[in-house]
Design a protein around this motif. Structure first.
Motif, PDB file in Angstrom:
ATOM      1  N   SER A  68       0.835  -1.202   0.000  1.00 33.25           N
ATOM      2  CA  SER A  68       0.000   0.000   0.000  1.00 33.25           C
ATOM      3  C   SER A  68       0.865   1.246   0.000  1.00 33.25           C
ATOM      4  CB  SER A  68      -0.903   0.012   1.238  1.00 33.25           C
ATOM      5  OG  SER A  68      -1.681   1.192   1.277  1.00 33.25           O
ATOM      6  N   GLY A  83      -2.470  -0.053   5.411  1.00 31.48           N
ATOM      7  CA  GLY A  83      -1.673  -1.249   5.661  1.00 31.48           C
ATOM      8  C   GLY A  83      -1.951  -1.832   7.032  1.00 31.48           C
ATOM      9  N   ASP A 100       4.905  -0.393   2.718  1.00 25.90           N
ATOM     10  CA  ASP A 100       4.389   0.964   2.509  1.00 25.90           C
ATOM     11  C   ASP A 100       5.460   1.799   1.815  1.00 25.90           C
ATOM     12  OD1 ASP A 100       3.245   3.439   2.560  1.00 25.90           O
ATOM     13  OD2 ASP A 100       3.429   3.718   4.738  1.00 25.90           O
ATOM     14  N   THR A 128       4.877   4.707   0.689  1.00 29.85           N
ATOM     15  CA  THR A 128       4.408   6.074   0.906  1.00 29.85           C
ATOM     16  C   THR A 128       3.858   6.652  -0.396  1.00 29.85           C
ATOM     17  OG1 THR A 128       6.463   7.287   0.460  1.00 29.85           O
ATOM     18  CG2 THR A 128       6.206   6.325   2.663  1.00 29.85           C
ATOM     19  N   GLY A 175      -0.057   4.153   4.960  1.00 24.03           N
ATOM     20  CA  GLY A 175       0.318   3.429   6.170  1.00 24.03           C
ATOM     21  C   GLY A 175      -0.891   2.971   6.957  1.00 24.03           C
TER      22      GLY A 175
END
Length: 716
Positions: A326, A332, A372, A374, A329
């Motif tokens: 993902s 996730g 992640d 970001t 965050g």
């Protein structure tokens, strides 16, 4: 009648249905020249929207012509015999007469669209009875009534009045999924799942199932080379034996059967009866039967679409080890929560996978599971591609789950496009979860490319969970083509070898005859006899009322335990007799008391068998004793069943764990318990329809090697 007999049960016959599904001639009774009417739409569906090159005959009392076809005033005026299918759009009050005319015309199958029959009450059921009698007498098969007909999309054939048939299967590639629903509304809802990428290729809407029922079409789809997966929505199961035979046929063919059985609650059961005049069945039994024969049960339409879509794309496999990928965050972490709640696992990524991702990811990215990258992944699509590739190669990952939280138009479209390039060539299941309420090009791309998204994390986990359980069932189940390990089914009319018992003492004698022992015990008619038997057995003893027809003795004070002396036995005998009189037990029914040794230790188990009104014999096993209703720790299986199936049912209970050695306590005699379950099952089958239930509670499981003891038994 042309038919093919199920390889699993010689008593269950299924029509081959070929003249219905691939007809050479169709007669539409109630054809209409008025656009917008059901009679007109049905004609248009057959003549214009179907790939049908057979003969079509139209019947309307006004005569005339429609779409270049003559309108015959009556069925008798149609100039041919031996028509494959007749479609009836006539009022309920003339249905029987119309069917009689169809039978005289040699119609093989009649699809009755009309409602107003058994679903409306006794008068409608009477008409249905006349219709069924006619069908049995003439050999004509009935489909419906109160149904939406059938839809075949490869090749196209619409024997239906639905105005939506012209749109069915027009967008995207068809999935090889067959659909069977009793109701037309829910079936149409599922057919419109093509908007989310789930495209059924066959749909049978069976209505009241007066003659042909859901099992007939499940069985046909199991044999259909154009079907890989079968889905069904059932309001009631008309014939349990036929449903089981159809489910076995699907299992043998390697075709998962996904079922939404509605009518679970008391409210739902009443609604199902008023809608289709069907029996909803005991839901706990439905659960057990479905699990035993590999039916994937879902709870709503969304689940059915999600499970069907995922199986059709990734096949049957374990999907328990999940990697969450993902750019959010929070998404996730939420995904990881849902993975844990569903009993699935977050995959442990290999060191090589993490190292490969680290070559491309920013230093602040999270490269353990969940992954992640970001928001940088949103503006750098190549980053997603480079980091996804090692995830799809990691041997510890079953599923790459991508929660798409928001629609960022071109950015989301770009990252989804790059992800699909990796996912297409990967060996892992790729599951996108579209969490945003806003659709867009990326969403449509997923559907167009065959990766239909799921719309919630909860439903995603349910789908992964159900498919994984089914994959485990397929692995663990004995080859369904081999029924040798199942207990032989005894014909329903079998006569018991022994007289049917009317009290506990007689029931225990019958059990002992079949190898299930009871405690040392003797029947006593008075206090002196009770004392004599107690001395012979040895104190402490128990006294229990023996009275014909009295099933629950403890509730009327008919059981006295831990008696240590002659005086206690006499007092207990008098107390039991007095309690029996106070509860107005007939003196003629009272046989005395059983004086029984007190069996100490062991684990108390309930083994019961009852005759379900839909499926027949069902065995229940679980925690026994006086707290059985409170503990509610019971699992069930359908009979006949192999020893392996009985053991799987036992292992579903919490009480089964107490049979194992724990903290110095000895293991209990599990094998003797399974022996007893098999013997009780066989006894029940031998007794046949004369018996509605058999219950041993408690059946005490002693230490390993010491067997089991039936402390109480009831046969109704």
């Amino acid at each position: 009648m042309s038919s093919s007999t199920s390889v699993f049960d010689a008593s269950v016959d299924f029509d081959d249905l070929m003249e219905l599904i691939r007809p050479r001639s169709v007669m539409i009774v109630g054809a209409s020249t008025t656009p917008g009417t059901l009679g007109h739409t049905t004609v248009v569906n057959v003549l214009e929207h179907s790939d049908f090159d057979g003969q079509v005959y139209l019947v309307n009392p006004k005569g005339g012509e429609l779409r270049g076809q003559p309108l015959y005033p009556t069925v008798g005026d149609v100039p041919v015999q031996g028509i494959d299918v007749a479609l009836l759009l006539v009022p309920a009050e003339v249905a029987v007469d119309t069917l009689q005319s169809c039978a005289q015309k040699g119609v093989r199958y009649a699809i009755v669209f009309t409602g107003g029959f058994g679903e409306l009450g006794e008068a409608g059921r009477s008409v249905e009875a006349d219709m069924l009698t006619l069908a049995h007498r003439t050999g004509m098969r009935l489909y419906g009534p109160n149904c939406a007909g059938l839809t075949m999309l490869d090749p196209r054939l619409g024997l239906t009045f639905s105005t939506e048939f012209c749109n069915d299967g027009r967008s995207g590639q068809l999935s090889r999924i067959g659909l069977v629903t009793q109701g037309g509304g829910l079936g149409r809802s599922l057919m419109q799942g093509n908007e989310r990428g789930v495209r059924f290729s066959r749909w049978f809407s069976t209505g009241n199932e007066l003659d042909l029922d859901s099992a007939d079409f499940i069985h046909w789809l199991a044999k259909d080379p154009g079907t890989d997966l079968i889905c069904t929505v059932m309001e009631g199961i008309k014939d349990g034996a036929r449903f089981v035979a159809a489910a076995k046929a699907a299992q043998k063919a390697g075709k998962p059967l996904v079922a939404l059985k509605i009518g679970r609650s008391d409210f739902g059961k009443k609604a199902a009866q008023s809608h289709t005049a069907s029996l909803a069945g005991e839901d706990l039994v439905n659960d057990a039967v479905f699990a035993q024969y590999g039916v994937i049960r879902v709870d709503d339409l969304d689940e059915l679409l999600d499970v069907a879509s995922l199986i059709s794309r990734v096949g049957v496999r374990s999907l328990k080890r999940i990697c969450v990928y993902s750019s959010s965050g929070g998404a996730g972490v939420l995904s990881a929560d849902k993975v844990g709640e569903a009993g699935l696992s977050m995959a442990t990524l290999g060191p090589g996978t993490v190292a490969e991702m680290a070559r491309y990811a920013p230093s602040y990215a999270a490269l353990t599971n969940p992954v992640d990258l970001t928001t940088k992944a949103l503006v750098d699509p190549t980053l997603a591609r480079n980091c996804l590739t090692p995830l799809f190669k990691d041997p510890e990952v079953d599923v790459v789950l991508y929660p798409i939280t928001s629609n960022y138009a071109a950015s989301t479209e770009g990252i989804v496009r790059n992800m699909l390039e990796v996912a297409r060539g990967g060996a892992k299941a790729f599951v996108p979860v579209w969490m945003s309420s806003r659709r867009g090009p990326a969403h449509d791309m997923l559907i167009r490319e065959g990766f239909a998204p799921i719309y919630s994390l909860r439903n995603t986990m349910l789908a992964l969970q159900r498919i994984s359980r089914y994959a485990q069932h397929v692995t663990e189940t004995v080859d369904p083509r081999v029924d040798a390990q199942e207990l032989p089914a005894v014909p329903p009319a079998a006569t018991p070898a022994l007289a049917l018992p009317s009290n506990e003492a007689q029931a225990k004698a019958l059990l002992a005859h079949h190898g299930v022992r009871s405690p040392r015990e003797k029947q006593a008619a008075n206090g002196d006899e009770a004392v004599m038997h107690a001395r012979a057995i040895g104190f402490p003893v128990a006294l229990k009322l023996v009275a014909d027809g009295v099933l629950h003795k403890s509730e009327i004070g008919g059981v006295q335990l831990h008696l240590q002396s002659d005086d206690q036995v006499r007092v207990a005998f008098d107390l039991i007799m007095n309690n029996a009189r106070q509860h107005r037990i007939s003196p003629q029914a009272i046989r005395g008391v059983l004086v029984s040794e007190m069996v100490t230790g062991g684990v108390e188990i309930l083994v019961g068998i009852h005759r379900d009104e839909i499926f027949g014999p069902v065995l229940s096993v679980g925690a026994g004793g006086v707290w059985v209703e409170v503990d509610a720790d019971v699992a069930r299986c359908h009979l006949p069943a192999s020893r392996a199936v009985l053991e799987r049912a036992l292992l579903q209970t919490r009480i089964a764990r107490r049979l194992d050695s724990h903290r110095g306590l000895p293991a209990r005699d599990r094998e003797a318990l399974l022996d007893a379950m098999q013997r009780l099952a066989q006894l029940f089958l031998e007794l046949g329809v004369h018996v509605q239930s058999l219950e041993v509670n408690p059946l005490v499981v002693l230490d390993e090697g010491q067997g089991v003891v039936a402390l109480d038994a009831v046969i109704e």
